[in-house]
Design an enzyme around this catalytic site. Structure first.
Site, mmCIF file in Angstrom:
data_model
loop_
_atom_site.group_PDB
_atom_site.id
_atom_site.type_symbol
_atom_site.label_atom_id
_atom_site.label_comp_id
_atom_site.label_asym_id
_atom_site.label_seq_id
_atom_site.Cartn_x
_atom_site.Cartn_y
_atom_site.Cartn_z
ATOM 1 N N TYR A 142 1.035 -1.128 0.145
ATOM 2 C CA TYR A 142 -0.221 0.569 -0.034
ATOM 3 C C TYR A 142 1.036 1.248 0.191
ATOM 4 C CZ TYR A 142 -3.442 2.830 1.817
ATOM 5 O OH TYR A 142 -4.805 4.261 1.966
ATOM 6 N N LYS A 172 -1.777 -1.207 -4.543
ATOM 7 C CA LYS A 172 -2.451 -0.451 -3.898
ATOM 8 C C LYS A 172 -1.922 0.552 -4.192
ATOM 9 C CE LYS A 172 -5.982 1.360 -1.605
ATOM 10 N NZ LYS A 172 -5.394 2.892 -1.032
ATOM 11 N N SER A 174 -1.160 4.789 -4.697
ATOM 12 C CA SER A 174 -1.782 5.918 -4.007
ATOM 13 C C SER A 174 -1.061 7.719 -3.619
ATOM 14 C CB SER A 174 -2.536 5.809 -2.238
ATOM 15 O OG SER A 174 -3.744 5.125 -2.737
#
Length: 308
Positions: A142, A172, A174
């Site tokens: 992440y 992920k 971001s």
């Protein structure tokens, strides 16, 4: 053995429902699952992440939420990804083992952000110690440098990652650095890794460079419209896809100027879905009534291309 279904399309970064006195509100998760599937056409979830206030919850609360999402999502959701990151390694490992026991479709880990890894090797060593506790469970990194301050490029991280973390499945992502994302996807020639983009207002740009899908908070309440954007992009009908992205961006631009975070996301989800999400946990404070009135009026004013 049934082949694993690829994680793609939209993944709702789930909100943690709370009671008025700030306790987790497990009974509403059944209704929440049905709402995502039936009203938003979203069948993947990312539990206990940033939107879910995962780092503000106790280990026991995180386990209870993971179990409830697995239970209520059975035969309804395609993937339940559990975020197991924490500031200390033993908690991460405990949560990873728990996710494996309950049959989670994947686990994800954020970089530790008090004592931070300063280079790729330090970060990979940390991730490996967690992934190895659930060796049969797909593992996702992440990547969210705006919150962690850990700015190690994912392109660099991926070099040789499978040798150290055999169950590494993807990222992920971001961050707004589409150059880094594009380089990752360019190197992923065999398609063995999945890249889920996490900046909702820039999703169309990420799709253009090859993202498999997206994990985000807005897919809780704008999932149906964003799915239509994905369909338009796949046709391809770029002009229609842009309309959806621009309109979602118009709403987000409006609420960001008012002050938009997890507390405000809970308020928006509550008035859109009718499911009470409750207040956030301190140090966050609940959205103001003024924000709710203005945000609802703005969202109601938007005319989507599908006529809703």
């Amino acid at each position: 053995m049934t082949p694993r279904k690829k994680l793609e399309g939209l993944v709702a970064a789930t909100i943690t429902p709370m009671t008025p006195d700030g306790q987790i509100n497990l009974p509403v998760i059944r209704q929440y699952v049905d709402y995502l599937v039936n009203e938003q056409n979203v069948k993947n979830v990312f539990v206990n992440g940033t939107t879910g206030e995962g780092l503000s919850l106790s280990v026991q609360e995180r386990k209870q939420l993971a179990e409830e999402w697995m239970c209520q999502g059975k035969d309804k959701l395609d993937h339940v990804i559990i975020h197991v990151g924490a500031l200390n390694l033993p908690e991460c490992q405990e949560l990873a083992r728990h996710a494996a026991v309950i049959g989670a479709g994947g686990i994800a880990v954020i970089a530790p952000f008090f004592f931070k890894p300063t280079n790729k090797d330090e970060l990979v060593a940390f991730l490996q110690k967690i992934a190895s506790e659930a060796p049969e469970v797909p593992f996702y990194y992440y990547h969210i440098p705006p919150l962690t301050g850990v700015k190690i490029r994912v392109e660099e991280l991926l070099d040789g990652i499978k040798a150290q973390i055999p169950n590494f499945q993807g990222v992920k992502f971001s961050d707004t650095d589409l150059l880094d994302l594009a380089q990752c996807i360019n190197k992923n020639e065999t398609g063995e890794f999945e890249f889920l983009y996490g900046v909702d207002e820039q999703l169309l740009g990420a799709l253009a460079v090859g993202a498999n899908g997206a994990v985000g908070s807005t897919y809780n309440y704008l999932g149906r419209q964003t799915n239509l954007m994905l369909q338009a992009f796949a046709k391809p009908d770029l002009a229609l896809a842009q309309k959806y992205q621009f309109l979602a961006g118009e709403f987000l631009n409006f609420v960001i100027k008012l002050g938009f975070g997890v507390a405000q996301t809970k308020a928006v989800m509550t008035f859109v879905s009718g499911i009470p999400m409750g207040p956030p946990r301190l140090p966050l404070v609940r959205a103001s009534s003024e924000f709710i009135v203005k945000a609802k009026a703005k969202l109601d004013s938007i005319v989507w291309p599908d006529g809703d």
